[in-house]
Enzyme design. Structure first.
Site, PDB file in Angstrom:
ATOM      1  CG  ASP B  10      -1.663   1.081   1.356  1.00 50.27           C
ATOM      2  OD1 ASP B  10      -1.805   2.087   0.455  1.00 50.27           O
ATOM      3  OD2 ASP B  10      -2.491   1.121   2.483  1.00 50.27           O
ATOM      4  CG  ASP B 105      -3.500   3.804  -3.105  1.00 52.22           C
ATOM      5  OD1 ASP B 105      -4.524   2.847  -3.500  1.00 52.22           O
ATOM      6  OD2 ASP B 105      -3.726   4.708  -2.258  1.00 52.22           O
ATOM      7  CD  GLU B 106      -5.429  -0.333  -0.762  1.00 53.37           C
ATOM      8  OE1 GLU B 106      -5.379  -0.985   0.543  1.00 53.37           O
ATOM      9  OE2 GLU B 106      -6.479  -0.097  -1.321  1.00 53.37           O
TER      10      GLU B 106
END
Lengths: 138, 424
Positions: B10, B105-106
């Site tokens: 993350d 973003d993960e």
């Protein structure tokens, strides 16, 4: 009725749909790819534009594009992009004594302070467009 | 001992962190990235949080922030964030082919249990070094627990947390302190319902009887209970299912009243969505257009209309989709309203190769193919706004376009916006 014959390219020399197979077909590995040739590590490679004349001695001119690989470790003699006074600067890294050196005698070295300097990446390649107008429209 | 674990990678305040990679002047400063229309804060750095800025806070409130001058406000630059996200996934691919992009973003990964912490550290160092992005990594036997570990990783200096290394009794204690509202998949509504059953922590949720949870809640919540107990129920989704529908809907930067503008907007949106269809190798057989005025107390009742048109056969070419959208918009348009949202919806997509071409004349198909190829080759080099049919081709920003007043350059995707390295 005349059926039009369309030429199709499938990663190889043109093959005419209704014609004979090309004798080159089995011997063709695809065109040369500049990406593969110039970029070893695509996910860590960035293209930057050079502004200024301090690196002309290293073959890096004003307006050139440079390929910067962030996965490489800089060593003495590496051309690097470093952060100097909050600005990206392209220079030659020298370790003894630690400094950033220009490749143009008219420019001074930048000493590296005790607490070090941030190296953004290592320059691997210069793209220099030649000919009238610099080769390509910018 | 389990053989494999889940890891979640993350990126810390992704958008702001990306901006800092390319601009040393804003490193260590409070940075806020604003949403599409520069409407509200979508991401901010820890420094901005410390000044009391909150996620979702509208821009007009922050304009008067007492320390406004210190805070860097930026418009979102999704092209840049998307490119960095793709690079991150490529780096994960070099670690293991078994990853799933969960959001921009993960990403979830499946990694061997042996040396999992060392693997997590290596991933963190690689993304940090190669991309300059700070990430945290949570490791655990299930996805839901990995998310818990990621939250813990945030508090730790090494930014990595492996719950599989923690002894079971200690894991219980960790879950007892973990608010149920922060558990992956538990939204505000479920949190309220669980509170009525006196469940406030992840630990309490984990101790509920799964059968009872299934009967009183849903199978999804039951799965969460098992996942919190360390039994993996949510597998890795390595390839996303092909897109069944596609939507391009935007709040307009400025309300539009003129018929031509409404029609132009619909046509432009249709061309954008056509390009997206081509990237995904899909085709649409049905076009829907939606116009909405979002009225206010003063402007009277709102208008919210939509209509659809079936195409002769599915396509992803710009011309037929733009024509259909423009025609629909013209039909739906009613004078006297201020239109604030316009959307194009393609509800039923098919694979590009399933299109037979039997309903299109050869001449039209040739035109559409040539036109589409020309548009794609120009936009790939000069950007989305460089060419288009009708008003979409007008280089100056149409009035309804995103405000994006302080957008950073497209450093990694446009030759004319490259990052500059000074040689002086």
């Amino acid at each position: 009725m005349v059926v039009g014959v369309r030429s199709i390219t499938v990663e190889g020399p043109p093959v005419v749909a209704a014609g004979f197979p090309s004798p080159a077909e089995d011997h063709y590995d695809g065109p040369l790819r500049l990406d593969d040739h110039l970029v070893k590590n695509p996910s860590a490679t960035f293209v930057l534009r050079v502004s200024g004349h301090s690196m002309t001695g290293a073959g890096i001119a004003d307006g050139d594009e440079i390929l910067v690989d962030r996965s490489l470790t800089a060593s003495d003699g590496s051309i690097v992009v470093a952060v100097v006074e909050s600005e990206f600067t392209v220079k030659v890294l020298r370790t003894n004594p630690p400094r950033l050196q220009a490749a143009n005698r008219e420019y001074d070295d930048v000493p590296i302070p005790e607490d070090g300097i941030s190296i953004w990446g290592v320059v691997t390649t210069v793209i220099h467009h030649v000919g009238p107008g610099g080769g390509r429209a910018r | 001992m389990r053989d494999e674990l889940f890891a979640i990678v993350d990126v810390d305040s992704m958008y702001a962190s990306v901006e800092q990679v390319f601009d040393p002047r804003i490193r260590g400063r409070p940075v806020c990235v604003l949403s599409n229309n520069d409407g509200c804060v979508v991401t901010m750095t820890a420094e901005a949080k410390a000044l009391g800025v909150e996620r979702g806070q509208p821009w007009f409130q922050l304009r008067n922030h007492p320390r406004r001058a210190e805070i860097v406000f930026l418009s979102s630059n999704y092209g840049l964030y998307g490119d960095m996200s793709a690079r991150m996934l490529a780096i994960l691919q070099s670690v293991t082919p078994r990853w799933e992009a969960y959001s921009i973003d993960e990403a979830f990964l499946r990694i061997p249990a042996e040396g999992a912490t060392a693997t997590a550290v290596r991933i963190r160092e690689r993304i940090g070094g190669w991309l300059g992005l700070p990430v945290k990594v949570g490791v655990a036997p299930s996805k839901t627990l990995a998310k818990v570990a990621a939250k813990r990783a945030k508090q730790r200096t090494e930014r990595v947390d492996n719950l599989a290394e923690v002894e079971p009794r200690r894991v219980q204690a960790i879950l007892d302190e973990f608010p149920v509202a922060d558990v992956w998949g538990i939204g505000p509504r479920l949190t309220a319902r669980l509170a009525a059953h006196e469940v406030g922590s992840a630990g309490q949720l984990a101790r509920l009887d799964p059968g009872w949870v299934r009967r009183n809640y849903t199978v999804v919540v039951e799965r969460t209970v098992r996942e919190l107990r360390g039994i993996s129920c949510i597998p890795l989704e390595c390839s996303p299912p092909p897109r069944r529908q596609m939507v391009h809907c935007r709040a307009l930067g400025k309300p539009v009243t003129d018929e031509h503008e409404v029609v132009d907007t619909a046509s432009t949106f249709a061309q954008r969505i056509a390009a997206k269809l081509r990237r995904h190798h899909r085709a649409a057989g049905l076009v829907q257009v939606w116009l909405s005025s979002g009225g206010s107390y003063y402007s009277g009742a709102p208008i919210d209309v939509h209509g659809s048109q079936a195409l002769l056969e599915p396509t992803n070419a710009a011309r037929p989709l733009a024509l259909a959208a423009a025609r629909l918009a013209r039909r739906l348009y009613q004078p006297g309203y201020q239109y604030r949202r316009i959307g194009i919806i393609l509800p039923d997509l098919v694979a590009e190769h399933q299109v037979t071409g039997m309903w299109t004349t050869a001449k039209n198909r040739t035109i559409d193919e040539a036109l589409t190829a020309a548009i794609d080759s120009v936009t790939s080099r000069y950007g989305k706004a460089a060419i288009g049919l009708g008003r979409a081709g007008v280089r100056t920003r149409a009035e309804w376009e995103m405000k994006q007043q302080v957008r950073s350059p497209a450093y990694t995707t446009r030759w004319d916006e490259l990052l500059v390295a000074h040689a002086r």
